[in-house]
Design a protein around this motif. Sequence first.
Motif, PDB file in Angstrom:
ATOM      1  N   VAL A   1     -21.730   3.634  93.450  1.00  0.00           N
ATOM      2  CA  VAL A   1     -21.890   4.122  92.082  1.00  0.00           C
ATOM      3  C   VAL A   1     -20.658   4.946  91.710  1.00  0.00           C
ATOM      4  O   VAL A   1     -19.843   5.298  92.570  1.00  0.00           O
ATOM      5  N   LEU A   2     -20.525   5.249  90.433  1.00  0.00           N
ATOM      6  CA  LEU A   2     -19.436   6.093  89.964  1.00  0.00           C
ATOM      7  C   LEU A   2     -19.926   7.522  89.813  1.00  0.00           C
ATOM      8  O   LEU A   2     -21.002   7.769  89.254  1.00  0.00           O
ATOM      9  N   ASP A   3     -19.125   8.478  90.309  1.00  0.00           N
ATOM     10  CA  ASP A   3     -19.505   9.881  90.153  1.00  0.00           C
ATOM     11  C   ASP A   3     -19.122  10.370  88.760  1.00  0.00           C
ATOM     12  O   ASP A   3     -18.657   9.595  87.919  1.00  0.00           O
ATOM     13  N   LYS A   4     -19.268  11.653  88.508  1.00  0.00           N
ATOM     14  CA  LYS A   4     -19.047  12.205  87.173  1.00  0.00           C
ATOM     15  C   LYS A   4     -17.583  12.191  86.753  1.00  0.00           C
ATOM     16  O   LYS A   4     -17.264  12.445  85.586  1.00  0.00           O
ATOM     17  N   LYS A   5     -16.690  11.908  87.687  1.00  0.00           N
ATOM     18  CA  LYS A   5     -15.277  11.759  87.337  1.00  0.00           C
ATOM     19  C   LYS A   5     -14.903  10.292  87.163  1.00  0.00           C
ATOM     20  O   LYS A   5     -13.744   9.979  86.887  1.00  0.00           O
ATOM     21  N   GLY A   6     -15.887   9.420  87.371  1.00  0.00           N
ATOM     22  CA  GLY A   6     -15.621   7.993  87.249  1.00  0.00           C
ATOM     23  C   GLY A   6     -15.056   7.378  88.509  1.00  0.00           C
ATOM     24  O   GLY A   6     -14.582   6.247  88.486  1.00  0.00           O
ATOM     25  N   ASP A   7     -15.123   8.121  89.619  1.00  0.00           N
ATOM     26  CA  ASP A   7     -14.618   7.610  90.891  1.00  0.00           C
ATOM     27  C   ASP A   7     -15.764   7.019  91.710  1.00  0.00           C
ATOM     28  O   ASP A   7     -16.892   7.539  91.679  1.00  0.00           O
ATOM     29  N   PRO A   8     -15.498   5.955  92.476  1.00  0.00           N
ATOM     30  CA  PRO A   8     -16.572   5.322  93.257  1.00  0.00           C
ATOM     31  C   PRO A   8     -17.010   6.168  94.443  1.00  0.00           C
ATOM     32  O   PRO A   8     -16.200   6.832  95.085  1.00  0.00           O
ATOM     33  N   LYS A   9     -18.317   6.146  94.721  1.00  0.00           N
ATOM     34  CA  LYS A   9     -18.854   6.801  95.910  1.00  0.00           C
ATOM     35  C   LYS A   9     -20.010   5.954  96.443  1.00  0.00           C
ATOM     36  O   LYS A   9     -20.662   5.219  95.691  1.00  0.00           O
TER      37      LYS A   9
ATOM     38  N   PHE B   1     -25.622   9.844  69.828  1.00  0.00           N
ATOM     39  CA  PHE B   1     -24.911  10.320  71.015  1.00  0.00           C
ATOM     40  C   PHE B   1     -25.515   9.768  72.299  1.00  0.00           C
ATOM     41  O   PHE B   1     -24.803   9.391  73.232  1.00  0.00           O
ATOM     42  N   LYS B   2     -26.847   9.743  72.356  1.00  0.00           N
ATOM     43  CA  LYS B   2     -27.521   9.329  73.594  1.00  0.00           C
ATOM     44  C   LYS B   2     -27.269   7.863  73.933  1.00  0.00           C
ATOM     45  O   LYS B   2     -27.450   7.454  75.087  1.00  0.00           O
ATOM     46  N   ARG B   3     -26.852   7.068  72.961  1.00  0.00           N
ATOM     47  CA  ARG B   3     -26.552   5.662  73.237  1.00  0.00           C
ATOM     48  C   ARG B   3     -25.349   5.517  74.168  1.00  0.00           C
ATOM     49  O   ARG B   3     -25.196   4.501  74.843  1.00  0.00           O
ATOM     50  N   PHE B   4     -24.505   6.543  74.205  1.00  0.00           N
ATOM     51  CA  PHE B   4     -23.304   6.495  75.035  1.00  0.00           C
ATOM     52  C   PHE B   4     -23.530   7.106  76.416  1.00  0.00           C
ATOM     53  O   PHE B   4     -22.668   6.973  77.285  1.00  0.00           O
ATOM     54  N   VAL B   5     -24.653   7.780  76.598  1.00  0.00           N
ATOM     55  CA  VAL B   5     -24.889   8.499  77.847  1.00  0.00           C
ATOM     56  C   VAL B   5     -25.423   7.536  78.906  1.00  0.00           C
ATOM     57  O   VAL B   5     -26.423   6.855  78.691  1.00  0.00           O
ATOM     58  N   GLU B   6     -24.735   7.491  80.039  1.00  0.00           N
ATOM     59  CA  GLU B   6     -25.112   6.612  81.150  1.00  0.00           C
ATOM     60  C   GLU B   6     -25.733   7.455  82.256  1.00  0.00           C
ATOM     61  O   GLU B   6     -25.143   8.436  82.708  1.00  0.00           O
ATOM     62  N   LYS B   7     -26.941   7.081  82.697  1.00  0.00           N
ATOM     63  CA  LYS B   7     -27.564   7.812  83.802  1.00  0.00           C
ATOM     64  C   LYS B   7     -26.816   7.576  85.104  1.00  0.00           C
ATOM     65  O   LYS B   7     -26.553   8.498  85.866  1.00  0.00           O
ATOM     66  N   GLU B   8     -26.484   6.328  85.364  1.00  0.00           N
ATOM     67  CA  GLU B   8     -25.755   5.996  86.576  1.00  0.00           C
ATOM     68  C   GLU B   8     -25.127   4.620  86.403  1.00  0.00           C
ATOM     69  O   GLU B   8     -25.763   3.707  85.884  1.00  0.00           O
TER      70      GLU B   8
END
Length: 287
Positions: A267-275, A189-196
């Motif tokens: 960067v992308l926020d938790k919704k995948g939108d740029p900020k 599972f952790k292989r798919f987790v992106e910090k940022e």
Amino acid sequence: MEKLQLHYYLENNSHAMNAFIKNKAELELLRLLNHVSKTLKYDLEFEIEALEEGGILERIRIINKKKGKTYVLALSIFGSIFTTILTNVISDYISKNKKLENLQIEVLEKESIKLDYEIKKLKEADYKDEDSLKKVILFLLMDGKVKVLKSNFYEFLDNEQKITQISTLELDNNNEPISEEKIVEKSKFKRFVEKEIELEPKVISNSEVEIISPVFKKGNDNWKGILNGEPIEFKIGDLEFKKKVLDRQVSFTTGTKILCELEIKIVLDKKGDPKVKSRYAYDIVVK
């Protein structure tokens, strides 16, 4: 494919899991389904069927609102694309598809894949163009929003101690399998987790910034200014200019402006939108 089956395998033959974790994870899954369908220009609706036990089985009914002669095949291809995206990381997919290595290099060198063109080719070939299909899948695997939503999904599930693995399975309308079950063990599972996820920085040359609040001490604190009528915060990346400010060789009064090259890190926020993560000013000239 008429349905997507999601199977949560639980330890000790359990048939229950944390409701908050499950609901949060599946919200990310539905957002991912919606994003992929829109990217592929599908007009789909998603319905949830009643739960079944066995671990926990859940089925998402996929409805194609634009029914045509190829809609069944189109849904089948959509299911194949989506389950591949959900259960693969880029490196795994590349290693199984050696012909994509050069394509990956092109992408990493900022040579864009013409996704719309590949989707059109795929549809015109009644979804039988394997080369276009692979390119579309690779594009989606590298899509920032896909990465974020998939990361959220696996990050939530990783917090459920009972889960040992999950799987996806494509079903027809009678709940008969039309694909092989794709399994992801919890250890992965952790292989798919992106910090940022950081996007390509945006650089604005000859930016005129009115200084509101300069910084006269060592460090990397934010300056405040106005750019195009909007208040912004930014850091000084021009070391020579920063030294002049610390040595009091540069003075600021009301209305002082600078011309600079402004690099904006996104960067992308938790919704995948740029900020905007940060702004750095270089090659600074005081007006």
